[in-house]
Write an enzyme that holds these catalytic residues in place. Sequence first.
Site, PDB file in Angstrom:
ATOM      1  N   CYS A   1       6.413   1.297  -4.934  1.00 57.33           N
ATOM      2  CA  CYS A   1       7.119   2.136  -4.130  1.00 57.33           C
ATOM      3  C   CYS A   1       6.296   2.545  -2.882  1.00 57.33           C
ATOM      4  CB  CYS A   1       7.536   3.364  -4.729  1.00 57.33           C
ATOM      5  SG  CYS A   1       8.665   2.678  -6.251  1.00 57.33           S
TER       6      CYS A   1
ATOM      7  N   GLU B   1       3.817   4.309  -2.049  1.00 54.30           N
ATOM      8  CA  GLU B   1       3.333   5.826  -1.769  1.00 54.30           C
ATOM      9  C   GLU B   1       1.709   5.911  -2.011  1.00 54.30           C
ATOM     10  OE1 GLU B   1       4.820   6.340  -6.195  1.00 54.30           O
ATOM     11  OE2 GLU B   1       5.188   5.064  -4.399  1.00 54.30           O
TER      12      GLU B   1
END
Length: 624
Positions: free
Chosen positions: A316, A318
Site C-alpha cells: 500500500c 506507506e
Amino acid sequence: MQIDWFAKTQLSYDASALQIEAQEMYDRIFHMKFLPPGRGLWAMGTPLTKERKLFAALNNCAFVSTADLAKDPSKPFCFLMDASMLGVGVGFDTRGAGSVIVRSVSSSPSAASGVPVHVVEDSREGWVESLRILLTAYLDPDIPQYSNRTNANSNVMPQFDYSQIRSAGALIKGFGGVSQGPQILKDLHQSISQLLETRANQPISVTSIVDIMNLIGKCVVSGNIRRTAEIAFGDPESEEYISLKDYTVNPERASYGWTSNNSVFATLGMNYSRICENVRANGEPGFAWLENMQAYGRMSEPKNFRDYRARGGNPCLEQTLESFELCCLVEVFPMKHDTEEDFLRSVQLAMTYAKTVTLGSTHWPESNAVMLRNRRIGTSLSGIAQFIAAKGMGVLKDWCEAGYETVQQQDRLLSERFAIPRSVKTTCIKPSGTVSLLAGSTPGMHYPESRYYMRRIRMAKSSDQIPILSAAGYHIEPAEGDVERTVVVSIPVDVGEGVRTLDDVTMWEQLALAAFLQAHWADNQVSCTVTFDPMTEASQLSQALDLYQYQLKGVSFLPRLQLGAYPQMPYESITKDEYEEQYARLKPLNISTGKVMAGHDEVPDKFCDAAGCAIETTERVKEL
C-alpha cells in the site's frame, strides 16, 4: 516479548512498571484508542510466536528486490511465498529482468528411470521448498542434480509427490482454518512450468518476474486461509511493464494479474503524460518516488538520506523498505480522544507496541540483518476525514506535530530501555481496512464513498462464522469468480453526519491532504489512493503529478466508478432508505451459537487492496 528480551540480553527491568504499562495498553486497545495490526491481534502471545518464534507473522509488510537474481534465482520468489503464507504483504521490483536465462525442463520421468521423487512436506516450509526446487530447475544452470546430460540447454526436474499434503477440509492446527488440499499447489507448479517453458532459452523478462510473483499470490489466497497483498515496481520507460494490467494486450494475465498493485519508480521531473493514459483507463500504475523515499523523513524537513539503502516499499506504499525488510504498523484513532494529552498517551503506547515487535527475529537471515539495524516501524493515524469534520485542519496540524515529537521521544526512551538502535523511521499513514472498520473509523486519510454505503467482505464458504452472520441477518451470497469456495458478506455502514464524502472532494484536495500529512506526520509515507472524475479531472493527472512529485513519496489514482461498475464492489454507495432497510434486518451477533475457529477466514477483495482498486479489465472501464 519484552521480558524474554530482557532475559536474553541480561538487562534489568522493573516488572511492576511493565505490568502497569501493559494494563493501560490493554485498556486503550479495548476502547480502540489505538490498535495493533490484525495479525498482531491474531498472533501476539500465541504459541505461534511464544513457542514457534515466528515473529515475522507480527509484521504487516515486506519488500524484496530481484536485482541479485543471478546470485540465487529462486530466493526472491521463495521469500515472497514464505512471507505471504504468514500473512505479510510483499512488494517486489523487476530489476532482475535479463539477468538469468530460462532453461527448458524435461518432463519428469517416473522414479524407476532414475529421476528422484521429491515428497512435498505438509507445511509452509514444504510448499516453499517445492517452489525453490521448481524454480531452480528452470533458472539455475549451476545445480548439478538438475542438469540434463543429453541436452545442455535443458534441465531435469524431480517428480513431485503430493501425497503427504492433508486433504481438503482437514484442520490446520497451527494457523487455524481448514486445508484446501494439494490442488492449489499442483496448479501453481503447473502454471509456472507452462509459463517458463514457453519462454525457454530467453533471458527472464519483466513479465515473467511479475507473472511468477502473481501466480504465487493467487496460490496463497486461493487457500482461503491467509490474507496477503503484493505490489510490483517497474521502470516507467518500459512499455512491457506499463501494459501488464492492459488485458486487451495481455488477456492471459486476467486470471492472476489482480493479485498485485503495480507502480513505477518515477523519477523527479519526468514526463508523466504517457503513463497517465493508462491511469486514466484503469488507475494503474501508481507512482513511487524512490529519490524522495531515500532522501527525506517528513517532507517539511531537510534531506537527511537516512534511508539511502531503501529499494522499494510495501503493497500500500506507506512504508519505505530495504530489500528483505519487514515492518510492523500500528493505528491510532484521533477521534477516540477528547484531548490532545489523551491522544499523545495513546501515541506513546502504540509506539511501544510496534517497537516491541522489532525485538523478535525472523527466520530469514537477510531480513534480520536489515531489521535489527533499522528497527523501522509505522505509527499511523486513521479517521482523519472524521477528525477534520469535527475539529478542523488547524487542530489536526497541532496534534500531528505534537504526536510526531512524542513518537521521537518515546523512540529514544524505548531504544535505551531495550539497548537497541533508534528506529530509522517511525510514522506513516496506512490505508487501513479491517482494523479501522473495527474501530468505526474512516480508513487512513481517505474519505468515505458516501455517508451510507455497503461494505462487502469476501470470506471462505467453509468458515464457521458464516452461519453466525447469516443468523444475524447479514446478506450473504456466492462470490463472483469463485462460487464454490468463497462468499461475500454485505454490511451496511453509516459514517455519521458532517463527514464529507468523495463526491464532495476534488482530486486536488485529496492530493493536498496527502502532502499535508507527508509534511506534518509521516516520515515513511502516506498511502494515498486519489479518486478522480474520469470526465472532468483525468486530463489534469499529468499536471497534478508535476506539482506534487516534490511533496509526496508515492501516490496512486482510481477513476470514480459508476454504481455497480463491477459485481460485488467492496465499497458501494447506497441511499438512506436502503441503509435503514438493511440495518433493520440485523440482529446482535451471537458467537456462542457456533464454533468459531482460530485463524483467518477472510479473503482479500479480489479487485481491491484497501482503498485502491485494480479493475478487472481495461475495456470495462472504457465502457463507463
